[in-house]
Design a protein around this motif. Sequence first.
Motif, mmCIF file in Angstrom:
data_model
loop_
_atom_site.group_PDB
_atom_site.id
_atom_site.type_symbol
_atom_site.label_atom_id
_atom_site.label_comp_id
_atom_site.label_asym_id
_atom_site.label_seq_id
_atom_site.Cartn_x
_atom_site.Cartn_y
_atom_site.Cartn_z
ATOM 1 N N LEU A 1 0.677 -0.991 -0.164
ATOM 2 C CA LEU A 1 -0.009 0.124 0.060
ATOM 3 C C LEU A 1 0.931 1.167 0.063
ATOM 4 O O LEU A 1 1.948 1.028 0.457
ATOM 5 N N PRO A 2 0.431 2.518 -0.402
ATOM 6 C CA PRO A 2 1.169 3.540 -0.315
ATOM 7 C C PRO A 2 1.424 3.878 1.150
ATOM 8 O O PRO A 2 0.581 3.839 2.250
ATOM 9 N N HIS A 3 2.425 4.392 1.597
ATOM 10 C CA HIS A 3 2.908 4.833 2.997
ATOM 11 C C HIS A 3 3.799 6.147 2.930
ATOM 12 O O HIS A 3 4.397 6.458 1.835
ATOM 13 N N GLU A 4 3.401 6.965 3.956
ATOM 14 C CA GLU A 4 4.184 8.381 4.113
ATOM 15 C C GLU A 4 5.161 8.102 5.347
ATOM 16 O O GLU A 4 4.908 7.224 6.098
ATOM 17 N N PHE A 5 5.760 9.055 5.307
ATOM 18 C CA PHE A 5 6.954 9.138 6.414
ATOM 19 C C PHE A 5 6.992 10.805 7.111
ATOM 20 O O PHE A 5 7.810 11.192 6.804
ATOM 21 N N ILE B 1 5.599 9.122 11.287
ATOM 22 C CA ILE B 1 4.208 8.963 11.671
ATOM 23 C C ILE B 1 3.276 8.623 10.096
ATOM 24 O O ILE B 1 3.785 9.491 9.245
ATOM 25 N N CYS B 2 2.616 7.509 9.759
ATOM 26 C CA CYS B 2 1.909 7.593 8.556
ATOM 27 C C CYS B 2 0.466 7.726 8.929
ATOM 28 O O CYS B 2 -0.211 7.044 9.462
ATOM 29 N N PHE B 3 -0.104 9.003 8.171
ATOM 30 C CA PHE B 3 -1.230 9.402 8.309
ATOM 31 C C PHE B 3 -2.363 8.607 7.166
ATOM 32 O O PHE B 3 -3.388 9.339 7.060
ATOM 33 N N LEU C 1 -6.351 4.920 10.062
ATOM 34 C CA LEU C 1 -5.149 5.464 9.929
ATOM 35 C C LEU C 1 -4.057 4.107 10.146
ATOM 36 O O LEU C 1 -4.120 3.634 10.991
ATOM 37 N N HIS C 2 -3.036 4.418 9.183
ATOM 38 C CA HIS C 2 -1.926 3.323 9.476
ATOM 39 C C HIS C 2 -1.104 3.280 10.550
ATOM 40 O O HIS C 2 -0.763 2.620 11.294
ATOM 41 N N ALA C 3 -1.146 4.953 11.037
ATOM 42 C CA ALA C 3 -0.418 5.108 12.592
ATOM 43 C C ALA C 3 -0.975 4.358 13.611
ATOM 44 O O ALA C 3 -0.207 3.795 14.555
ATOM 45 N N GLY D 1 0.125 0.774 13.930
ATOM 46 C CA GLY D 1 1.623 0.553 14.297
ATOM 47 C C GLY D 1 2.680 1.499 13.470
ATOM 48 O O GLY D 1 3.783 1.153 13.584
ATOM 49 N N MET D 2 1.976 2.157 12.483
ATOM 50 C CA MET D 2 3.016 2.952 11.630
ATOM 51 C C MET D 2 3.287 4.206 12.295
ATOM 52 O O MET D 2 3.276 5.353 11.991
ATOM 53 N N ILE D 3 4.190 4.318 13.593
ATOM 54 C CA ILE D 3 4.680 5.328 14.470
ATOM 55 C C ILE D 3 6.301 4.816 14.929
ATOM 56 O O ILE D 3 5.979 3.772 15.615
#
Length: 259
Positions: free
Chosen positions: A58-62, A121-123, A131-133, A136-138
């Motif tokens: 999936l797309p992810h941001e940083f 953090i991935c919002f 939210l991916h955050a 676990g995406m923190i």
Amino acid sequence: VKKVVALAATAIAALLAACGGGDSPEEVTVKGLEYAYEMPAKVDGGLTTMTFANTGGLPHEFSLGKLGAGKTEKDVKDFVAKGDGGEPPSWLTDVGGVSGLSPGTEIGITRNLAPGNYAFICFLPTSKGELHAKLGMIKGFTVGEDAGAKPPKADSTITVTDGAYEIPPLKGGQQTIELKNSGKKPHGFNLLTLEAGKTVDDIDSWFESGLKGKPPATLYGTVQQVPPGESNYLDIDLKSGVEYLMLDEGNLQKTFTVE
Ligand SMILES: [Cu+2]
């Protein structure tokens, strides 16, 4: 023989100078996947090179937050878990990370980081709107003292003012591009390629839908925010003949085709 050795020494010195001397920035890899970041717990301060790789599906941001004194990953998790959509707490400062990266894409960013605690953090949302955050995406990490690294040698420079991007002719292949903010306001450098027939409006709609359906673009992240008067450095493999689009939160935009 002496002359040859002297020449060789000169050549090596020139080569080292071309590489930015012996003080090149520390290189670390930050992977984003469902639903975690994988990276070291501690990185050098000052100029640091991070390779951002989306190794998931999936797309992810940083997105990058600097944490106030004494705050840790747990405090960020508690804030995100509340999920009331309120303003971030005063101890969490958005210092501009890397915007969405499509699955399988990878870029490098060299930038200055002050010592302290930070968190990626991935919002971005799942198809169910979570939210991916929250899943676990923190990821908290510590930036050490300035290691004194020198900026990399850039192959070219993309400049942004408060009114436009200035993009020189760019060739295909792996390269380093200086992203320079000559404006008085912070600006982003969000790089992407649109699918045939798609527009920036289609990207907005796709984000508003919670990233549902076929993506209208391939996202190369890059940087959400460069402060006025500063530069970041982008390592990227540009594809010849492809039209790219540079965006700044939708206000500034410019297309360019790689030679
Ligand atoms: Cu994500």
